[in-house]
Write a protein that holds these residues in place. Structure first.
Motif, PDB file in Angstrom:
ATOM      1  N   PHE A   1       0.805  -1.218   0.000  1.00 49.33           N
ATOM      2  CA  PHE A   1       0.000   0.000   0.000  1.00 49.33           C
ATOM      3  C   PHE A   1       0.841   1.272   0.000  1.00 49.33           C
ATOM      4  CE2 PHE A   1      -2.470   3.178   2.497  1.00 49.33           C
ATOM      5  CZ  PHE A   1      -3.516   3.346   1.599  1.00 49.33           C
ATOM      6  N   ARG A   2       1.929   1.279   0.769  1.00 46.44           N
ATOM      7  CA  ARG A   2       2.715   2.509   0.944  1.00 46.44           C
ATOM      8  C   ARG A   2       3.990   2.474   0.111  1.00 46.44           C
ATOM      9  NH1 ARG A   2       1.809   0.377   6.161  1.00 46.44           N
ATOM     10  NH2 ARG A   2      -0.121   1.191   7.041  1.00 46.44           N
TER      11      ARG A   2
ATOM     12  N   GLN B   1       4.918  -5.285   6.753  1.00 44.20           N
ATOM     13  CA  GLN B   1       3.666  -5.475   7.502  1.00 44.20           C
ATOM     14  C   GLN B   1       2.859  -6.631   6.911  1.00 44.20           C
ATOM     15  OE1 GLN B   1       1.229  -1.982   7.916  1.00 44.20           O
ATOM     16  NE2 GLN B   1      -0.282  -3.022   9.180  1.00 44.20           N
ATOM     17  N   ASP B   2       2.856  -6.720   5.589  1.00 40.65           N
ATOM     18  CA  ASP B   2       2.054  -7.748   4.924  1.00 40.65           C
ATOM     19  C   ASP B   2       2.736  -9.110   4.903  1.00 40.65           C
ATOM     20  OD1 ASP B   2       0.216  -5.736   4.363  1.00 40.65           O
ATOM     21  OD2 ASP B   2       1.175  -5.253   2.448  1.00 40.65           O
ATOM     22  N   THR B   3       4.060  -9.125   5.008  1.00 43.30           N
ATOM     23  CA  THR B   3       4.780 -10.392   4.858  1.00 43.30           C
ATOM     24  C   THR B   3       5.381 -10.920   6.155  1.00 43.30           C
ATOM     25  OG1 THR B   3       6.840  -9.251   4.303  1.00 43.30           O
ATOM     26  CG2 THR B   3       5.389  -9.877   2.467  1.00 43.30           C
ATOM     27  N   ALA B   4       5.661 -10.038   7.106  1.00 42.59           N
ATOM     28  CA  ALA B   4       6.430 -10.484   8.268  1.00 42.59           C
ATOM     29  C   ALA B   4       5.919  -9.936   9.580  1.00 42.59           C
ATOM     30  CB  ALA B   4       7.902 -10.092   8.094  1.00 42.59           C
ATOM     31  N   GLU B   5       4.707  -9.399   9.600  1.00 45.37           N
ATOM     32  CA  GLU B   5       4.215  -8.853  10.869  1.00 45.37           C
ATOM     33  C   GLU B   5       4.085  -9.958  11.909  1.00 45.37           C
ATOM     34  OE1 GLU B   5       0.369  -7.075  10.670  1.00 45.37           O
ATOM     35  OE2 GLU B   5       0.838  -5.611  12.232  1.00 45.37           O
ATOM     36  N   ASN B   6       3.788 -11.164  11.439  1.00 43.29           N
ATOM     37  CA  ASN B   6       3.712 -12.299  12.361  1.00 43.29           C
ATOM     38  C   ASN B   6       4.887 -13.255  12.171  1.00 43.29           C
ATOM     39  OD1 ASN B   6       1.436 -12.000  14.134  1.00 43.29           O
ATOM     40  ND2 ASN B   6       0.180 -11.960  12.274  1.00 43.29           N
TER      41      ASN B   6
END
Lengths: 172, 210
Positions: free
Chosen positions: A26-27, A82-87
């Motif tokens: 997104f960013r 955030q989309d690939t490694a937030e968890n």
């Protein structure tokens, strides 16, 4: 483990990734003095073409500073994070890193990802391994860097954090 | 300035390049004035101006050329670097990597770590940075990296040192002025434990083109 139930997203556990899945993140981010000049020196890169405006004047590489390739790469990874490694539990490695075109201060990077593989992790049954391909693209639509990245990501099924907040005293 | 007056400017005085001398008609560029070691102007009451031929100063050159690499050669890189929590916070935020594993110590502790985990991209960038003077500073595009493995987490306060071995150094048929060099680099923490390893390939300028 159960003190911070809501800190990370709910849609990026291991089970949420599938081979072939594509993401345009997104960013986007513009590379300025902080990203190039400051970080390149912070990481001890002594190559002055990255932080001396006069170093390349009149050279075939063009006037002005060149952005350190790994700063572009790190920003590309960051924009995906955030989309690939937030968890994620662990970043395992990178591969096939290529810098395709020069990047200059003022350029803006947009990141794209594709899931190349998802695998069980015998050493970490509570998680799984996701292999991504990432691309960083400049404001002209040109790919400036690409890389593959392997991340150990929590399984939703094993994540105590996903069980909700711990019961408070007095709750029934 | 006479040779005798130049000689008197030696002991007890330091020379500083300065382009801000006023009141003379000589060009500002390339001059200096003398001050005492305490930083005050000389006894004449105003800065003493002299011509210095900066073009004659030899460059203290850095970096290696293609001819300086041979397969199997091992290079231990300079300086080392202790990674601080400030480094990690600056790098992670500036690269939009706001992952709590790198920026929220309580979250990282809840996952079994003693502190935040240093962003592995910072580890990688720092190790490459430490290797630049030995490997790539003398010029040549960064072609790519392979087999980057993060062997274990690094925590704030840990110290990285790095070394590289030349995997191959071959000429480039299409570019007579450059060769292609591949290195394998390893970095260890203060306990001698392997933290990151990778292979990196660059074009490296030749001292003498083919």
């Amino acid at each position: 483990m159960d003190t911070h139930p809501q800190l990370t997203g709910r849609s990026n556990y291991f089970e949420d990734f599938s081979v072939g899945q594509r993401m345009r993140h997104f960013r986007s981010a513009t590379i300025g003095e902080v990203e190039n000049n400051c970080l390149t020196k912070l990481v001890m890169n002594t190559a002055q073409a990255h932080w001396n405006e006069e170093a390349l004047r009149g050279s075939p590489l063009g006037d002005g500073r060149l952005v350190f390739g790994l700063i572009t790469g790190s920003l590309t990874v960051g924009l995906t994070s955030q989309d690939t490694a937030e968890n994620a539990l662990e970043e395992l490695g990178l591969d096939e890193i290529r810098f395709r075109l020069p990047v200059h201060p003022g350029d803006t990077i947009t990141a794209f990802s594709e899931v190349l593989a998802t695998e069980d992790s015998p050493a970490a049954p509570h998680a799984g391994v996701v292999r991504f391909k990432h691309w960083g693209r400049n404001q002209h639509g040109q790919v400036v860097c690409e890389l593959e990245r392997t991340v150990l990501v929590k399984r939703r099924s094993h994540d105590h954090l996903d069980a909700g907040p711990p019961p408070r005293e007095g709750d029934s | 300035m006479s040779a005798a007056r130049q000689a008197t400017a030696g002991a007890g005085q330091q020379r500083f390049g300065c382009g801000l001398v006023s009141g003379t008609d000589t060009p500002l560029r390339g001059r200096e004035f003398a001050v005492t070691s305490s930083g005050h102007p000389t006894q004449a009451g105003r800065p003493e101006v002299t011509e210095v031929d900066f073009d004659s100063f030899p460059v203290v050159a850095k970096g290696r050329r293609f001819e300086d690499f041979e397969q199997g050669q091992v290079l231990w890189h300079h300086w080392g670097r202790t990674i601080t929590s400030g480094d990690n916070a600056l790098f992670s935020t500036a690269t939009c990597n706001w992952n709590p594993l790198h920026l929220n110590a309580e979250y990282a502790r809840a996952l079994g770590h003693p502190d935040v985990v240093v962003n592995p991209m910072l580890v990688l960038c720092t190790v490459v940075g430490l290797s630049v003077e030995d490997l790539s500073e003398a010029g040549g595009p960064f072609l790519g990296m392979q087999d980057v493995v993060f062997h274990q987490p690094l925590y704030p306060g840990d110290t990285l040192t790095a070394g590289s071995e030349v995997v191959s150094a071959v000429g480039s048929s299409s570019r007579p002025r450059d060769g292609i060099v591949t290195w394998r680099t390893e970095a260890r923490n203060q306990h001698g434990e392997l933290v990151v390893s990778y292979r990196r390939t660059n074009l490296v300028a030749k001292r003498r083109p083919d």
